[in-house]
Motif scaffolding. Sequence first.
Motif, PDB file in Angstrom:
ATOM      1  N   UNK A  95    -122.107 -18.220 -37.739  1.00 29.84           N
ATOM      2  CA  UNK A  95    -123.147 -17.774 -36.813  1.00 29.84           C
ATOM      3  C   UNK A  95    -124.563 -17.890 -37.360  1.00 29.84           C
ATOM      4  N   UNK A  96    -124.743 -17.795 -38.639  1.00 32.02           N
ATOM      5  CA  UNK A  96    -126.050 -17.896 -39.316  1.00 32.02           C
ATOM      6  C   UNK A  96    -126.930 -16.663 -39.164  1.00 32.02           C
ATOM      7  N   UNK A  97    -126.568 -15.734 -38.276  1.00 28.66           N
ATOM      8  CA  UNK A  97    -127.363 -14.518 -38.120  1.00 28.66           C
ATOM      9  C   UNK A  97    -126.472 -13.413 -37.555  1.00 28.66           C
ATOM     10  N   UNK A  98    -126.962 -12.182 -37.649  1.00 27.39           N
ATOM     11  CA  UNK A  98    -126.227 -11.031 -37.114  1.00 27.39           C
ATOM     12  C   UNK A  98    -127.219 -10.091 -36.456  1.00 27.39           C
ATOM     13  N   UNK A  99    -127.023  -9.859 -35.150  1.00 25.12           N
ATOM     14  CA  UNK A  99    -127.969  -9.030 -34.390  1.00 25.12           C
ATOM     15  C   UNK A  99    -127.619  -7.548 -34.425  1.00 25.12           C
ATOM     16  N   UNK A 100    -126.355  -7.229 -34.611  1.00 27.78           N
ATOM     17  CA  UNK A 100    -125.963  -5.815 -34.619  1.00 27.78           C
ATOM     18  C   UNK A 100    -124.797  -5.617 -35.585  1.00 27.78           C
ATOM     19  N   UNK A 101    -124.946  -4.613 -36.439  1.00 31.77           N
ATOM     20  CA  UNK A 101    -123.876  -4.201 -37.344  1.00 31.77           C
ATOM     21  C   UNK A 101    -123.503  -2.770 -36.970  1.00 31.77           C
ATOM     22  N   UNK A 102    -122.277  -2.577 -36.514  1.00 30.35           N
ATOM     23  CA  UNK A 102    -121.810  -1.263 -36.083  1.00 30.35           C
ATOM     24  C   UNK A 102    -120.799  -0.755 -37.106  1.00 30.35           C
ATOM     25  N   UNK A 103    -121.221   0.190 -37.916  1.00 29.77           N
ATOM     26  CA  UNK A 103    -120.334   0.799 -38.907  1.00 29.77           C
ATOM     27  C   UNK A 103    -119.542   1.915 -38.224  1.00 29.77           C
ATOM     28  N   UNK A 104    -118.443   1.503 -37.607  1.00 30.66           N
ATOM     29  CA  UNK A 104    -117.636   2.425 -36.806  1.00 30.66           C
ATOM     30  C   UNK A 104    -116.386   2.915 -37.528  1.00 30.66           C
ATOM     31  N   UNK A 105    -115.892   2.141 -38.491  1.00 27.44           N
ATOM     32  CA  UNK A 105    -114.648   2.513 -39.174  1.00 27.44           C
ATOM     33  C   UNK A 105    -114.768   3.913 -39.781  1.00 27.44           C
ATOM     34  N   UNK A 106    -113.669   4.641 -39.718  1.00 28.07           N
ATOM     35  CA  UNK A 106    -113.687   6.014 -40.204  1.00 28.07           C
ATOM     36  C   UNK A 106    -112.319   6.393 -40.723  1.00 28.07           C
ATOM     37  N   UNK A 107    -112.298   7.380 -41.598  1.00 27.61           N
ATOM     38  CA  UNK A 107    -111.038   7.919 -42.109  1.00 27.61           C
ATOM     39  C   UNK A 107    -111.147   9.430 -42.141  1.00 27.61           C
ATOM     40  N   UNK A 108    -110.164  10.095 -41.583  1.00 28.61           N
ATOM     41  CA  UNK A 108    -110.141  11.561 -41.575  1.00 28.61           C
ATOM     42  C   UNK A 108    -108.825  12.002 -42.222  1.00 28.61           C
ATOM     43  N   UNK A 109    -108.745  11.870 -43.541  1.00 24.96           N
ATOM     44  CA  UNK A 109    -107.474  12.118 -44.219  1.00 24.96           C
ATOM     45  C   UNK A 109    -107.147  13.584 -44.431  1.00 24.96           C
ATOM     46  N   UNK A 110    -108.078  14.467 -44.056  1.00 29.33           N
ATOM     47  CA  UNK A 110    -107.864  15.895 -44.369  1.00 29.33           C
ATOM     48  C   UNK A 110    -108.151  16.792 -43.161  1.00 29.33           C
ATOM     49  N   UNK A 111    -107.729  16.351 -41.984  1.00 30.38           N
ATOM     50  CA  UNK A 111    -108.092  17.088 -40.770  1.00 30.38           C
ATOM     51  C   UNK A 111    -107.466  18.478 -40.700  1.00 30.38           C
ATOM     52  N   UNK A 112    -106.472  18.740 -41.524  1.00 31.59           N
ATOM     53  CA  UNK A 112    -105.848  20.065 -41.512  1.00 31.59           C
ATOM     54  C   UNK A 112    -106.368  20.976 -42.616  1.00 31.59           C
ATOM     55  N   UNK A 113    -107.277  20.467 -43.441  1.00 32.06           N
ATOM     56  CA  UNK A 113    -107.810  21.255 -44.553  1.00 32.06           C
ATOM     57  C   UNK A 113    -108.977  22.107 -44.082  1.00 32.06           C
ATOM     58  N   UNK A 114    -108.986  23.389 -44.483  1.00 35.29           N
ATOM     59  CA  UNK A 114    -110.003  24.322 -43.992  1.00 35.29           C
ATOM     60  C   UNK A 114    -110.835  24.945 -45.114  1.00 35.29           C
ATOM     61  N   UNK A 115    -110.784  24.379 -46.301  1.00 35.85           N
ATOM     62  CA  UNK A 115    -111.565  24.934 -47.400  1.00 35.85           C
ATOM     63  C   UNK A 115    -111.956  23.839 -48.374  1.00 35.85           C
ATOM     64  N   UNK A 116    -113.218  23.871 -48.830  1.00 37.26           N
ATOM     65  CA  UNK A 116    -113.666  22.922 -49.836  1.00 37.26           C
ATOM     66  C   UNK A 116    -112.917  23.122 -51.148  1.00 37.26           C
ATOM     67  N   UNK A 117    -112.374  24.308 -51.351  1.00 39.97           N
ATOM     68  CA  UNK A 117    -111.644  24.586 -52.581  1.00 39.97           C
ATOM     69  C   UNK A 117    -110.204  24.094 -52.520  1.00 39.97           C
ATOM     70  N   UNK A 118    -109.824  23.587 -51.351  1.00 42.94           N
ATOM     71  CA  UNK A 118    -108.491  23.008 -51.205  1.00 42.94           C
ATOM     72  C   UNK A 118    -108.567  21.512 -50.944  1.00 42.94           C
ATOM     73  N   UNK A 119    -109.751  20.954 -51.143  1.00 43.44           N
ATOM     74  CA  UNK A 119    -109.942  19.534 -50.854  1.00 43.44           C
ATOM     75  C   UNK A 119    -109.122  18.670 -51.799  1.00 43.44           C
ATOM     76  N   UNK A 120    -108.529  17.644 -51.230  1.00 48.17           N
ATOM     77  CA  UNK A 120    -107.765  16.666 -51.999  1.00 48.17           C
ATOM     78  C   UNK A 120    -108.726  15.562 -52.444  1.00 48.17           C
ATOM     79  N   UNK A 121    -108.832  15.342 -53.744  1.00 51.86           N
ATOM     80  CA  UNK A 121    -109.797  14.377 -54.254  1.00 51.86           C
ATOM     81  C   UNK A 121    -109.457  12.943 -53.855  1.00 51.86           C
ATOM     82  N   UNK A 122    -108.189  12.644 -53.687  1.00 53.80           N
ATOM     83  CA  UNK A 122    -107.825  11.312 -53.198  1.00 53.80           C
ATOM     84  C   UNK A 122    -108.304  11.129 -51.761  1.00 53.80           C
TER      85      UNK A 122
END
Length: 243
Positions: A80-107
């Motif tokens: 294409x030689x150019x890019x008019x829009x870059x949409x950083x949409x990818x996401x990961x929510x690996x800890x949606x059931x975690x409710x404390x920063x002290x229980x966060x999984x580092x991985x």
Amino acid sequence: MPIKTALITGTSRAAGLGFAVARDLAEHGYHVVLTARDRSAAEPLAERLRQDGHAATALRLDLSDRASIDEAADYLTQTFSHLDALINNASAMPDYQTLSALEADMDALRSALEVSVVGPWGLTEAMLPLLTAAPAARIVNVTSLSAQQIATGLDLGAPLRSPAYSMAKYLLNALTTVLARALKDTPILVNAVDPGNTATHPERGDDATDRPAAESARDIVRAATLGADGPTGELFSNGYPAA
């Protein structure tokens, strides 16, 4: 005039927000590049758009793999030689059931940061020659209200939901400001968009109040198609600058 091009990360699911954004941009006349860690997940979606008469390409892109990012940049440069829009949409929510920063999984934290911060940062750097080759490119970082748990300060009695995901999105918002500042002397505008609660997981039982993906996609596309006098370094929620 060359056709406008847009790259959207995280377009592996038909019900996902990334595909809704890709379809909307395609309907605006963009050649959309749908990306996923596994190209075979993005290709059927690109084919659906092509069958509807749109220009669409599927591409493998793993945000945790620098070689994959460089390969995507090389492909777009050659194609294409150019890019008019870059949409950083990818996401990961690996800890949606975690409710404390002290229980966060580092991985889980490392995974969230790779997808929401390190990856988009590296991808922006890799795509910068293509973005600057466009007349007035737009970068949109898709964020989340979860970041506000950190940005506005925590009520000491309230849990920090999904701490890894929330921290990653908070840092993505900070990255938006940093990139906007770095690009302030160019026509490139960089903004973050919180699409709100969106119905993208019917298999998990979306809430009845969740917005349809096509509706949330419009806010992202609006930021991706801002005029020359549009804002930069802003966070938008429900189509408006966040308070």
